[in-house]
Design a protein around this motif. Structure first.
Motif, PDB file in Angstrom:
ATOM      1  N   ASP B 235       0.885  -1.324  -0.025  1.00 41.60           N
ATOM      2  CA  ASP B 235       0.040  -0.020  -0.342  1.00 41.60           C
ATOM      3  C   ASP B 235       0.843   1.262  -0.064  1.00 41.60           C
ATOM      4  OD1 ASP B 235      -1.912   2.009   0.357  1.00 41.60           O
ATOM      5  OD2 ASP B 235      -3.109   0.969   1.943  1.00 41.60           O
ATOM      6  N   SER B 236       1.454   1.657  -1.194  1.00 42.19           N
ATOM      7  CA  SER B 236       2.351   2.790  -1.331  1.00 42.19           C
ATOM      8  C   SER B 236       1.782   3.948  -0.930  1.00 42.19           C
ATOM      9  CB  SER B 236       2.921   2.762  -2.824  1.00 42.19           C
ATOM     10  OG  SER B 236       3.231   1.714  -3.148  1.00 42.19           O
ATOM     11  N   THR B 237       0.508   4.068  -1.256  1.00 43.97           N
ATOM     12  CA  THR B 237      -0.228   5.189  -0.946  1.00 43.97           C
ATOM     13  C   THR B 237      -0.259   5.610   0.341  1.00 43.97           C
ATOM     14  OG1 THR B 237      -1.742   4.862  -2.640  1.00 43.97           O
ATOM     15  CG2 THR B 237      -2.466   6.538  -1.357  1.00 43.97           C
ATOM     16  N   ALA B 238      -0.607   4.792   1.429  1.00 47.12           N
ATOM     17  CA  ALA B 238      -0.693   4.804   2.933  1.00 47.12           C
ATOM     18  C   ALA B 238       0.749   5.457   3.349  1.00 47.12           C
ATOM     19  CB  ALA B 238      -1.038   3.640   3.719  1.00 47.12           C
ATOM     20  N   ILE B 239       1.760   4.816   2.834  1.00 42.51           N
ATOM     21  CA  ILE B 239       3.028   4.990   3.397  1.00 42.51           C
ATOM     22  C   ILE B 239       3.295   6.526   2.907  1.00 42.51           C
ATOM     23  CG2 ILE B 239       5.612   4.463   2.991  1.00 42.51           C
ATOM     24  CD1 ILE B 239       4.140   1.446   2.287  1.00 42.51           C
ATOM     25  N   LEU B 261      10.385  -6.384   4.112  1.00 42.12           N
ATOM     26  CA  LEU B 261       9.208  -5.121   4.192  1.00 42.12           C
ATOM     27  C   LEU B 261      10.251  -3.836   4.039  1.00 42.12           C
ATOM     28  CD1 LEU B 261       6.582  -3.833   4.656  1.00 42.12           C
ATOM     29  CD2 LEU B 261       7.119  -3.712   6.777  1.00 42.12           C
ATOM     30  N   GLY B 262      11.070  -3.846   4.964  1.00 46.58           N
ATOM     31  CA  GLY B 262      11.768  -2.375   4.866  1.00 46.58           C
ATOM     32  C   GLY B 262      12.414  -2.117   3.327  1.00 46.58           C
ATOM     33  N   GLU B 263      12.852  -3.098   2.733  1.00 44.86           N
ATOM     34  CA  GLU B 263      13.397  -2.747   1.307  1.00 44.86           C
ATOM     35  C   GLU B 263      12.421  -2.482   0.251  1.00 44.86           C
ATOM     36  OE1 GLU B 263      17.611  -5.262   0.667  1.00 44.86           O
ATOM     37  OE2 GLU B 263      15.716  -6.081  -0.259  1.00 44.86           O
ATOM     38  N   SER B 264      11.155  -3.170   0.464  1.00 49.89           N
ATOM     39  CA  SER B 264      10.252  -2.763  -0.291  1.00 49.89           C
ATOM     40  C   SER B 264       9.571  -1.418  -0.207  1.00 49.89           C
ATOM     41  CB  SER B 264       8.791  -3.721  -0.038  1.00 49.89           C
ATOM     42  OG  SER B 264       9.175  -4.941  -0.445  1.00 49.89           O
ATOM     43  N   ILE B 265       9.955  -0.892   1.079  1.00 46.13           N
ATOM     44  CA  ILE B 265       9.264   0.546   1.245  1.00 46.13           C
ATOM     45  C   ILE B 265      10.419   1.464   0.995  1.00 46.13           C
ATOM     46  CG2 ILE B 265       8.870   2.112   3.192  1.00 46.13           C
ATOM     47  CD1 ILE B 265       7.098  -0.208   4.580  1.00 46.13           C
ATOM     48  N   SER B 266      11.742   0.941   1.027  1.00 47.13           N
ATOM     49  CA  SER B 266      12.581   2.088   0.611  1.00 47.13           C
ATOM     50  C   SER B 266      12.418   2.285  -1.021  1.00 47.13           C
ATOM     51  CB  SER B 266      13.984   1.360   0.650  1.00 47.13           C
ATOM     52  OG  SER B 266      14.434   1.108   2.005  1.00 47.13           O
ATOM     53  N   ARG B 267      12.213   1.257  -1.774  1.00 46.01           N
ATOM     54  CA  ARG B 267      12.007   1.370  -3.081  1.00 46.01           C
ATOM     55  C   ARG B 267      10.694   2.379  -3.217  1.00 46.01           C
ATOM     56  NH1 ARG B 267       8.560  -0.566  -6.650  1.00 46.01           N
ATOM     57  NH2 ARG B 267       8.920  -0.536  -8.820  1.00 46.01           N
ATOM     58  N   VAL B 268       9.863   2.376  -2.813  1.00 41.99           N
ATOM     59  CA  VAL B 268       8.578   3.362  -2.859  1.00 41.99           C
ATOM     60  C   VAL B 268       8.953   4.479  -2.450  1.00 41.99           C
ATOM     61  CG1 VAL B 268       6.437   4.017  -1.870  1.00 41.99           C
ATOM     62  CG2 VAL B 268       6.797   1.662  -2.401  1.00 41.99           C
ATOM     63  N   LEU B 269       9.707   4.746  -1.435  1.00 41.87           N
ATOM     64  CA  LEU B 269      10.405   6.096  -1.103  1.00 41.87           C
ATOM     65  C   LEU B 269      11.360   6.779  -2.200  1.00 41.87           C
ATOM     66  CD1 LEU B 269      10.682   5.621   2.836  1.00 41.87           C
ATOM     67  CD2 LEU B 269       8.866   6.742   1.675  1.00 41.87           C
ATOM     68  N   ALA B 270      12.386   5.760  -2.592  1.00 40.83           N
ATOM     69  CA  ALA B 270      13.128   6.253  -3.330  1.00 40.83           C
ATOM     70  C   ALA B 270      12.536   6.792  -4.756  1.00 40.83           C
ATOM     71  CB  ALA B 270      14.375   5.267  -3.673  1.00 40.83           C
ATOM     72  N   LYS B 271      11.674   6.184  -5.016  1.00 41.46           N
ATOM     73  CA  LYS B 271      10.934   6.294  -6.490  1.00 41.46           C
ATOM     74  C   LYS B 271      10.126   7.840  -6.095  1.00 41.46           C
ATOM     75  CE  LYS B 271       9.139   3.814  -9.223  1.00 41.46           C
ATOM     76  NZ  LYS B 271       9.619   3.247 -10.552  1.00 41.46           N
ATOM     77  N   ASN B 272       9.561   7.806  -5.115  1.00 41.51           N
ATOM     78  CA  ASN B 272       8.558   8.941  -4.990  1.00 41.51           C
ATOM     79  C   ASN B 272       8.835   9.907  -4.007  1.00 41.51           C
ATOM     80  OD1 ASN B 272       6.029   7.427  -6.408  1.00 41.51           O
ATOM     81  ND2 ASN B 272       6.705   6.160  -5.125  1.00 41.51           N
ATOM     82  N   LYS B 273       9.492   9.799  -2.967  1.00 40.84           N
ATOM     83  CA  LYS B 273       9.677  10.886  -1.965  1.00 40.84           C
ATOM     84  C   LYS B 273      10.704  10.154  -1.188  1.00 40.84           C
ATOM     85  CE  LYS B 273       7.226  13.322   1.680  1.00 40.84           C
ATOM     86  NZ  LYS B 273       7.851  14.780   1.395  1.00 40.84           N
ATOM     87  N   PRO B 274      12.078  10.664  -1.411  1.00 39.05           N
ATOM     88  CA  PRO B 274      13.419  10.264  -0.553  1.00 39.05           C
ATOM     89  C   PRO B 274      13.119  10.649   0.941  1.00 39.05           C
ATOM     90  CG  PRO B 274      13.792  10.939  -2.743  1.00 39.05           C
ATOM     91  CD  PRO B 274      12.628  11.234  -2.819  1.00 39.05           C
TER      92      PRO B 274
END
Lengths: 281, 317
Positions: B235-239, B261-274
């Motif tokens: 759920d990238s939107t919630a994060i 999980l942490g790595e999956s979230i890192s990817r979302v952040l790196a792409k959208n909002k470091p």
């Protein structure tokens, strides 16, 4: 024309399909495909009670699972010639964007395929699951599967073989393609397996031997015998003695053509030995 | 901040057992398979109620996965049960070819995940399974936090058409989510609202995150705790919505930081909002024998570790 002659003609055409498919892309597995051509033709044309259109669930019809997926050329040819998809599509074998992947898969929605195979040793478990689903559905149709003899070196088979007899999965007929060859040479040189017949029997299976696995009549007779043994509390195994590369003289009596395509010259010779019958795709 | 009450410690695997028992009554296509761990997986009731739909396969996990794939051909919805280690690494190729690539509707239900399996030690404690399973195309990966949520997830995956990896555990842990909750695959659950730090946790670490948030709150730090029960699809939107507010994030999981999980979230952040991120996870290591509490403490998976990580990540803003 007798029915046997029809099946033999179809087999010859299937051989041409196999040879032309692997030649075109210079890859694929002609040896085992040619060795099993009669078996596939007999199975799809005569033995299986199947619907004329494809449904994944296969309720109310016999199902077939190919475990040694590398012999996809014979599988694709027979599926196409049995009406599951157009024979023209055989032109796309192993090409980019094709539904005819190097090894069979459900991923591209090719009619007739119900499971991916290629990584060896998995098909018997899947076939057993499908057989048990048939029992739950009160569907009296049978499950057929095909496995290489070298493939029996994969341990998962023996888990499945043990399970099928323990659970009395007696609506399955698993055929072992006994061609005695695998990539690195004769199975007896690579890893001798002793008596496969005695092994299956020791695991509680009924074993039917087909001595002439490249003879349509021999196959039909053996398969009828196997079918008569189903429903009696034991799974049924057919040991099908075949010749790898059958029908092309220079591909026989060697393991060299397990995974090698003929060149232009070799194709011409091979096709001359198998004159067109139903028409090339 | 919102306080969650532990209604009594319960094991998540019993939540799975309760869900499976209910499915047995409500969905006649559900079948269950087990590789000699019926008691551990809490599959006894399903077996007793529906012997014709229960398959004991013995100690043969590869065969179990294949049979499950075959059962889907004929319209069945198979739930396989064994430990997480034997549900994934041991049968990876069987899952890859016969289930994932073949697009089969198999539910791979894995108990005793992570380090809290405890005394049996590292041979049985898998800390790599989330990574293995999330890499498979088309695989849904769920790691539930307590008894109630595990039961709800078990019911929900039966209605989802496609392969699912459902991960849960052995020890009795706090049961704090609502009974008979609606479980939405892929939808994060915001547990507390906060402005200073986002704490995203999965599995047994969700309760630890709530415990950490309480302590942080007493120290004047407001933490937004999000329960990510579905690691894939994430759920990238919630994060992203949460870090837009807090500006930093801690991820917490009972798994190796590599592949988790942490790595999956890192990817979302790196792409959208470091965004500054700290990882509460095991550090590329095997586990060992010990009680679950001792192991969670030793391997840095406790509320204490989450508090430290939160303070560190806030200082990096």
């Amino acid at each position: 024309m007798s029915n046997i002659k029809k099946l033999q003609d179809l087999t010859t055409q299937v051989r041409r399909d196999i040879l032309r498919m692997v030649h075109k892309v210079n890859s694929g597995h002609p040896g085992g495909s040619l060795g099993c051509a009669e078996f596939f033709v007999a199975l799809y044309e005569e033995i299986m009670d199947r619907k004329d259109h494809f449904e994944m669930d296969g309720i109310g019809e016999d199902l077939f699972f190919l475990s040694n997926g590398h012999i996809s050329p014979v599988y694709y040819s027979v599926l196409a010639r049995s009406g599951y998809f157009s024979v023209d599509e055989l032109n796309t074998f192993r090409l980019i964007n094709s539904r005819l992947q190097g090894h069979p898969t459900t991923h591209e929605g090719l009619e007739g395929i119900r499971i991916a195979s290629g990584s060896l040793g998995q098909g018997m478990s899947v076939a057993i699951g499908a057989a048990q689903a048939k029992k739950l559905n009160n569907d009296s149709h049978l499950i057929y599967s095909l496995h290489g003899d070298g493939e029996l070196q994969e341990g998962q088979n023996w888990e499945a073989i043990m399970y099928a007899s323990a659970k009395k999965v007696d609506n399955i007929i698993s055929t072992i393609d006994l061609n005695g060859k695998q990539i690195d040479g004769a199975t007896d040189d690579v890893l001798p397996m002793g008596s496969i017949k005695q092994k299956f029997e020791a695991f509680g299976w009924t074993v039917v031997e087909i001595e002439e696995g490249n003879n349509i009549e021999g196959i039909l007779e053996g398969m009828a015998e196997a079918k008569s043994r189903t429903g009696k509390g034991q799974p049924v195994c057919i040991l099908l003695k075949t010749e790898m590369g059958n029908g092309v003289d220079f591909m026989m009596h060697t393991h060299a053509w397990h995974g090698k395509a003929p060149n232009d010259e070799q194709l011409e010779i091979a096709l001359k030995q198998n004159a067109e019958t139903l028409g090339d795709y | 901040m919102k306080i969650y009450e532990n209604t009594g410690n319960k094991d998540t695997r019993s939540g799975f057992g309760a869900g499976l028992t209910e499915l047995g009554q409500t969905n006649e296509n559900v079948v269950a398979l087990c590789a000699d761990l019926i008691g551990s997986l809490k599959m006894d009731a399903f077996k007793a109620n529906h012997p014709e739909r229960f398959y004991q396969v013995g100690i043969a996990e590869a065969n179990m996965i294949g049979i499950a794939a075959g059962l889907t051909i004929g319209g069945k919805i198979p739930f396989t049960g064994t430990f997480a280690n034997f549900s994934t690494g041991r049968v990876y190729d069987q899952i890859r070819q016969s289930v994932a690539y073949s697009g089969k509707n198999v539910k791979i239900c894995a108990s005793h995940a992570g380090i809290t399996l405890g005394e049996d030690g590292a041979t049985h404690q898998i800390l790599e399974d989330i990574g293995l399973m999330k890499m498979l195309p088309g695989m849904t990966v769920i790691n539930t936090c307590d008894y109630n949520q595990t039961k709800a997830a078990t019911l929900a995956v039966a209605d989802h058409n496609g392969p699912v990896y459902l991960r849960f555990g052995r020890p009795k842990v706090a049961n704090f989510t609502t009974e008979n909750q609606k479980f939405e695959i892929g939808k994060a659950v915001n547990l507390t609202e906060g402005n200073d730090v986002t704490i995203v946790a999965t599995g047994h670490l969700v309760w630890e995150a709530l415990e950490a948030a309480k302590v942080l709150n007493e120290e004047g730090i407001s933490a937004e705790v999000i329960n990510i029960h579905t690691i894939k699809p994430l759920d990238s939107t919630a994060i992203l919505e949460s870090v837009s507010k807090t500006g930093c994030i801690v991820t917490a999981e009972e798994h190796n930081y590599l592949g988790g999980l942490g790595e999956s979230i890192s990817r979302v952040l790196a792409k959208n909002k470091p965004t500054p991120q700290e990882f509460v996870a095991t550090n590329d290591t095997f586990g060992e024998s010990g009680t679950p509490a001792q192991l969670m403490d030793k391997y840095g998976l406790s509320s204490k570790a989450i508090i430290q990580a939160s303070k560190k990540v806030i200082s990096r803003k």
